[in-house]
Design a protein around this motif. Sequence first.
Motif, PDB file in Angstrom:
ATOM      1  N   ILE A  26       0.842  -1.201   0.000  1.00 15.61           N
ATOM      2  CA  ILE A  26       0.000   0.000   0.000  1.00 15.61           C
ATOM      3  C   ILE A  26       0.875   1.247   0.000  1.00 15.61           C
ATOM      4  O   ILE A  26       0.629   2.189  -0.759  1.00 15.61           O
ATOM      5  CB  ILE A  26      -0.962  -0.007   1.208  1.00 15.61           C
ATOM      6  N   PHE A  29       2.421   1.722  -3.384  1.00 15.54           N
ATOM      7  CA  PHE A  29       1.400   2.167  -4.331  1.00 15.54           C
ATOM      8  C   PHE A  29       1.129   3.663  -4.161  1.00 15.54           C
ATOM      9  O   PHE A  29       1.025   4.403  -5.138  1.00 15.54           O
ATOM     10  CB  PHE A  29       0.112   1.347  -4.126  1.00 15.54           C
ATOM     11  N   LEU A  30       1.037   4.119  -2.923  1.00 21.08           N
ATOM     12  CA  LEU A  30       0.801   5.538  -2.658  1.00 21.08           C
ATOM     13  C   LEU A  30       2.042   6.385  -2.921  1.00 21.08           C
ATOM     14  O   LEU A  30       1.925   7.586  -3.177  1.00 21.08           O
ATOM     15  CB  LEU A  30       0.334   5.745  -1.217  1.00 21.08           C
ATOM     16  N   SER A  34      -0.092   9.994  -5.062  1.00 24.29           N
ATOM     17  CA  SER A  34      -0.918  10.152  -3.878  1.00 24.29           C
ATOM     18  C   SER A  34      -1.700  11.443  -4.024  1.00 24.29           C
ATOM     19  O   SER A  34      -1.168  12.416  -4.546  1.00 24.29           O
ATOM     20  CB  SER A  34       0.013  10.208  -2.659  1.00 24.29           C
ATOM     21  N   ARG A  36      -4.822   8.479  -3.437  1.00 24.17           N
ATOM     22  CA  ARG A  36      -5.501   7.424  -4.190  1.00 24.17           C
ATOM     23  C   ARG A  36      -6.804   7.076  -3.510  1.00 24.17           C
ATOM     24  O   ARG A  36      -6.879   7.040  -2.282  1.00 24.17           O
ATOM     25  CB  ARG A  36      -4.654   6.161  -4.261  1.00 24.17           C
ATOM     26  N   THR A  38      -9.792   4.634  -2.268  1.00 27.07           N
ATOM     27  CA  THR A  38      -9.770   3.307  -1.669  1.00 27.07           C
ATOM     28  C   THR A  38     -10.034   2.242  -2.730  1.00 27.07           C
ATOM     29  O   THR A  38      -9.393   1.193  -2.734  1.00 27.07           O
ATOM     30  CB  THR A  38     -10.829   3.224  -0.546  1.00 27.07           C
ATOM     31  N   ILE A  41      -6.913   1.410  -4.658  1.00 21.65           N
ATOM     32  CA  ILE A  41      -6.006   0.565  -3.881  1.00 21.65           C
ATOM     33  C   ILE A  41      -6.475  -0.881  -3.925  1.00 21.65           C
ATOM     34  O   ILE A  41      -5.690  -1.798  -4.173  1.00 21.65           O
ATOM     35  CB  ILE A  41      -5.899   1.066  -2.423  1.00 21.65           C
ATOM     36  N   LEU A  58      -4.990  -1.120   5.770  1.00 20.17           N
ATOM     37  CA  LEU A  58      -5.349   0.297   5.715  1.00 20.17           C
ATOM     38  C   LEU A  58      -5.669   0.834   7.104  1.00 20.17           C
ATOM     39  O   LEU A  58      -5.286   1.959   7.458  1.00 20.17           O
ATOM     40  CB  LEU A  58      -6.534   0.520   4.770  1.00 20.17           C
TER      41      LEU A  58
END
Length: 111
Positions: A26, A29-30, A34, A36, A38, A41, A58
């Motif tokens: 996570i 990915f962010l 950023s 993002r 939910t 994700i 999360l």
Amino acid sequence: MKTLKQEKKDNVWTLRKILTRPNYAIIDFLLAKSPRATKEIYSALAKKFTRKTLIIALKELSIDMNVIQPTHIRTEKGYGFGYNLNPKAKAIVKTLQKFAKTFEGFIDEKK
């Protein structure tokens, strides 16, 4: 009286908790972009982790550790819910990635 969980914590316990596979996925990915949503994700990481695992990750990252921050994101239908990477956490993660490359260099030198 200490419980078994409390006895196992050491100086880098928090770092290990943040760098578990779903949590780091996570964060990574962010780190690319950023904030993002939910749903973004979930859809991006659905092949690697179950939805339940992502929900737990999360929660841990946002509520327990403040590594990611909940935010409102503008969508076609109005506003949605998403996450931002905490700026301090972003700097730390980039530093950790540099350290990882350095350690990989040590390992490659040994071979």
